[in-house]
Design a protein around this motif. Structure first.
Motif, short mmCIF file in Angstrom:
data_model
loop_
_atom_site.label_atom_id
_atom_site.label_comp_id
_atom_site.label_asym_id
_atom_site.label_seq_id
_atom_site.Cartn_x
_atom_site.Cartn_y
_atom_site.Cartn_z
N ILE A 127 0.86 -1.18 0.00
CA ILE A 127 0.00 0.00 0.00
C ILE A 127 0.89 1.22 0.00
O ILE A 127 1.65 1.46 0.95
CB ILE A 127 -0.93 0.06 1.23
CG1 ILE A 127 -1.78 -1.21 1.34
CG2 ILE A 127 -1.82 1.29 1.15
CD1 ILE A 127 -2.64 -1.26 2.60
N ASP A 128 0.83 2.00 -1.07
CA ASP A 128 1.58 3.25 -1.13
C ASP A 128 0.61 4.39 -0.89
O ASP A 128 -0.60 4.24 -1.05
CB ASP A 128 2.25 3.40 -2.51
CG ASP A 128 3.44 4.34 -2.47
OD1 ASP A 128 3.64 5.04 -1.45
OD2 ASP A 128 4.20 4.37 -3.46
N ASP A 129 1.14 5.54 -0.50
CA ASP A 129 0.26 6.67 -0.23
C ASP A 129 0.10 7.59 -1.43
O ASP A 129 -0.38 8.71 -1.30
CB ASP A 129 0.74 7.47 0.99
CG ASP A 129 2.15 8.01 0.85
OD1 ASP A 129 2.73 7.86 -0.25
OD2 ASP A 129 2.69 8.57 1.82
N HIS A 130 0.47 7.10 -2.60
CA HIS A 130 0.24 7.87 -3.83
C HIS A 130 -1.17 7.56 -4.31
O HIS A 130 -1.48 6.45 -4.72
CB HIS A 130 1.26 7.50 -4.90
CG HIS A 130 1.15 8.32 -6.13
ND1 HIS A 130 1.36 9.69 -6.14
CD2 HIS A 130 0.82 8.00 -7.40
CE1 HIS A 130 1.18 10.17 -7.35
NE2 HIS A 130 0.83 9.16 -8.14
N ALA A 131 -2.04 8.55 -4.24
CA ALA A 131 -3.47 8.33 -4.44
C ALA A 131 -3.86 8.31 -5.91
O ALA A 131 -4.51 9.24 -6.41
CB ALA A 131 -4.27 9.38 -3.69
N VAL A 132 -3.49 7.25 -6.61
CA VAL A 132 -3.95 7.10 -7.99
C VAL A 132 -5.35 6.50 -8.04
O VAL A 132 -6.02 6.56 -9.07
CB VAL A 132 -2.98 6.22 -8.81
CG1 VAL A 132 -1.66 6.92 -9.03
CG2 VAL A 132 -2.77 4.88 -8.14
N GLY A 133 -5.79 5.91 -6.92
CA GLY A 133 -7.13 5.37 -6.88
C GLY A 133 -7.31 4.06 -7.60
O GLY A 133 -8.41 3.70 -8.01
N TYR A 134 -6.25 3.31 -7.82
CA TYR A 134 -6.37 1.98 -8.42
C TYR A 134 -5.30 1.07 -7.84
O TYR A 134 -4.43 1.51 -7.08
CB TYR A 134 -6.27 2.03 -9.95
CG TYR A 134 -4.95 2.50 -10.52
CD1 TYR A 134 -3.85 1.66 -10.59
CD2 TYR A 134 -4.81 3.79 -11.04
CE1 TYR A 134 -2.65 2.08 -11.13
CE2 TYR A 134 -3.62 4.22 -11.59
CZ TYR A 134 -2.54 3.37 -11.64
OH TYR A 134 -1.35 3.79 -12.18
N ALA A 135 -5.39 -0.19 -8.18
CA ALA A 135 -4.39 -1.17 -7.79
C ALA A 135 -3.97 -1.95 -9.01
O ALA A 135 -4.65 -1.94 -10.03
CB ALA A 135 -4.96 -2.12 -6.73
N TYR B 14 -1.55 -1.26 -4.06
CA TYR B 14 -2.79 -0.52 -3.86
C TYR B 14 -2.44 0.96 -3.70
O TYR B 14 -1.70 1.33 -2.79
CB TYR B 14 -3.52 -1.06 -2.63
CG TYR B 14 -3.70 -2.57 -2.69
CD1 TYR B 14 -4.74 -3.14 -3.40
CD2 TYR B 14 -2.78 -3.42 -2.06
CE1 TYR B 14 -4.88 -4.52 -3.48
CE2 TYR B 14 -2.92 -4.80 -2.13
CZ TYR B 14 -3.96 -5.35 -2.85
OH TYR B 14 -4.10 -6.72 -2.94
N GLY B 15 -2.96 1.77 -4.61
CA GLY B 15 -2.52 3.16 -4.71
C GLY B 15 -3.33 4.15 -3.91
O GLY B 15 -4.29 4.73 -4.40
N GLY B 16 -2.95 4.35 -2.65
CA GLY B 16 -3.55 5.40 -1.85
C GLY B 16 -4.80 5.00 -1.11
O GLY B 16 -5.60 5.87 -0.73
N PHE B 17 -5.00 3.71 -0.83
CA PHE B 17 -6.16 3.28 -0.06
C PHE B 17 -5.88 1.91 0.57
O PHE B 17 -5.03 1.16 0.09
CB PHE B 17 -7.40 3.18 -0.96
CG PHE B 17 -7.30 2.13 -2.03
CD1 PHE B 17 -7.82 0.87 -1.86
CD2 PHE B 17 -6.64 2.41 -3.23
CE1 PHE B 17 -7.71 -0.11 -2.85
CE2 PHE B 17 -6.53 1.45 -4.23
CZ PHE B 17 -7.06 0.18 -4.03
N SER B 18 -6.60 1.64 1.64
CA SER B 18 -6.53 0.31 2.26
C SER B 18 -7.55 -0.58 1.57
O SER B 18 -8.75 -0.28 1.60
CB SER B 18 -6.85 0.41 3.76
OG SER B 18 -5.88 1.17 4.44
N PRO B 19 -7.12 -1.66 0.95
CA PRO B 19 -8.04 -2.46 0.13
C PRO B 19 -9.02 -3.29 0.96
O PRO B 19 -8.66 -3.85 1.99
CB PRO B 19 -7.10 -3.36 -0.66
CG PRO B 19 -5.91 -3.51 0.23
CD PRO B 19 -5.75 -2.17 0.92
N GLU B 20 -10.24 -3.35 0.46
CA GLU B 20 -11.23 -4.27 1.02
C GLU B 20 -10.88 -5.70 0.59
O GLU B 20 -10.16 -5.90 -0.39
CB GLU B 20 -12.62 -3.91 0.50
CG GLU B 20 -13.12 -2.54 0.95
CD GLU B 20 -13.33 -2.48 2.45
OE1 GLU B 20 -13.76 -3.50 3.04
OE2 GLU B 20 -13.05 -1.42 3.05
#
Length: 492
Positions: free
Chosen positions: A317-325, A334-340
């Motif tokens: 999990i990176d904190d670069h918020a691309v909004g996709y994985a 996972y780009g900028g979110f904790s995955p469900e």
């Protein structure tokens, strides 16, 4: 592919591979899609690493494309890469990447010149088997002219020294991808053709190879690549070098050199598989959950899809918020979110569908995304969140969904990651499951992954296997769900 580039539909427990930042616009099917009225007419001969060559024509120039009809500039012909050895140094402050890539390959024709894919960056030297070679640039092609002819079937090693500030790529449907600079490092997600933003390559999934990575970054940062780490990172003069090795064949778009400040934890799944998990400092609270869910889901998929194809599993999990994985081999990112859990299930399913079994041509992308999306539905079934049949029926009930105009069995080059490739592709699998029954469907999936382990696949191959396993004529079903625009007739 990049996980969830499409939005999650609240009423349906499914996440399309790439956490959505924008809804894909549905388009009318292309001429080729409309023409592909049945599995028998769906495609062309699948490219392999040596298609696109001019063998037999008298030419000794490797083709600037591998032979994918919808991506004529993708990859290159004339050779088959066996191994990449990347020795790179990256400085986040200057954003400069420097180093060398050595490619071991086998010629599939006589060669007096051949192409590599490389976007930007400055090439300082090229050698072939240790001897200086001439080179030139043409758009994203690096044309190499060795000092002597390479004979058909001959093995050779080309080394390219290069440096510069990598430039990511961008598309209307995907957003930014490739080598993406971040304040503390880089977020590297390369599907479909972003590997060329950071190393010269045969940048097409039809030519898979093994990889060694030697990545040097400022001390205090972590460099993450595919496979397993070799030894302990070494720090000298304020810089730390990480060595990774992926010993299993890998498509170029799955390679990564993600760097930055990470909290790292390793462990072992209940099934005995090594796990590597890393999260940016801002996501440190997600580390325990990421490693636990990754191990549990990987083990479960091993019981459904067949043995896990690689030597370790993991996630970043990176904190670069691309909004996709993206399903980077062995380490989805996972780009900028904790995955469900559904997203983790999708990305880990790709380790079988996309990573071990890679498409030979991009038009068959539903073999990656439809399968991984259906895996989300299977995970929901397994975890008591609703049946795959209920999910299927909720999607089917929406007669106005734009996906009905896009046949997923022939993904369009100008709209490759359309939601239909994901959702309607998954629906095709569920329609197949209902038609042949669980007693044939799940053995079919395990036979599919076993027969093509570490290889390349096409849609006609899957359709042929489905008919052999089930003993049924499945042409009408696949025709309706994969190759024709329009909403298929209701499934009984």
């Amino acid at each position: 592919m990049p996980l969830n580039r499409f939005p999650v539909i609240p009423a349906v427990p499914a996440v399309v591979c790439a956490v959505a930042v924008a809804t894909a616009t549905a388009c009318a099917p292309s001429q080729s899609a409309a023409a592909s009225a049945s599995p028998g007419t769906a495609g062309v001969t699948a490219p392999t690493a040596n298609t696109g060559s001019t063998a037999g024509t008298g030419s000794t120039t490797g083709a600037p494309g591998i032979g994918d009809p919808d991506f004529p500039g993708g990859g290159n012909g004339g050779y088959d890469v066996e191994h990449y050895d990347l020795k790179l140094s990256y400085d986040p402050a200057s954003r400069n990447l420097a180093g060398s890539t050595t490619i071991r390959a086998k010629a599939t024709q006589d060669l007096t010149s051949f192409d590599l894919d490389l976007h930007g960056l400055t090439v300082s030297r090229v050698t072939v088997d240790g001897t200086a070679a001439a080179f030139s640039r043409r758009d994203d092609e690096l044309v190499v002219t060795p000092a002597g002819r390479i004979a058909d079937g001959g093995k050779f090693a080309v080394t390219i020294g290069y440096s510069g500030v990598p430039r990511s790529l961008r598309s209307a449907s995907l957003g930014e991808y490739g080598f993406i600079a971040t304040p503390d490092g880089a977020f590297v997600t390369c599907e479909p053709d972003g590997a060329k933003t950071w190393f010269p390559s045969n940048d097409h999934p039809a030519d898979k190879a093994t990889y060694d990575f030697q990545i040097t970054v400022p001390a205090g940062l972590t460099a993450i690549a595919n496979g397993e780490m070799s030894g302990t990172p070494r720090t000298t003069a304020g810089k730390t070098t990480f060595v990774w090795r992926e010993k299993h064949p890998m498509a170029s778009y799955l390679a990564t050199m993600t760097t930055g400040k990470f909290q790292v934890r390793t462990g072992t799944s209940a099934g005995g598989l090594p796990i590597y998990a890393a999260v940016a400092d801002s996501f440190r609270g997600s580390l325990d959950t990421l490693i636990a869910q990754t191990g549990t889901i990987t083990d479960y998929w091993s019981s459904v899809f067949g043995p896990y194809p690689f030597s370790s599993t993991g996630g970043v999990i990176d904190d670069h918020a691309v909004g996709y994985a993206l399903e980077n081999q062995t380490k989805p990112i996972y780009g900028g979110f904790s995955p469900e859990p559904a997203i983790i299930a999708h990305e880990l399913a790709h380790q079988w569908f996309g990573n071990s079994l890679s498409v030979s041509r991009w038009r068959d992308l539903w073999l990656n995304e439809g399968f991984a999306t259906y895996a989300e539905w299977l995970w929901a079934e397994h975890s008591g969140q609703g049946t795959a049949d209920a999910t299927f029926r909720r999607y089917y009930a929406n007669e106005a969904d734009p996906m009905w105009s896009y046949p997923p069995g022939v993904a369009r080059a100008d709209d490759l990651f359309n939601a239909a490739v994901y959702t309607r592709g998954a629906m095709a699998l569920h329609a197949l499951r209902r038609e042949i029954g669980d007693q044939s469907f799940f053995p079919l999936i395990r036979q599919w992954t076993a027969a093509h382990r570490y290889g390349n696949v096409t849609t006609p191959e899957f359709l042929a296997l489905a008919e052999r396993v089930s003993g049924k004529n499945l042409t009408p079903l696949f025709d309706a769900w994969l190759f024709r625009p329009g909403r298929p007739a209701p499934v009984a």
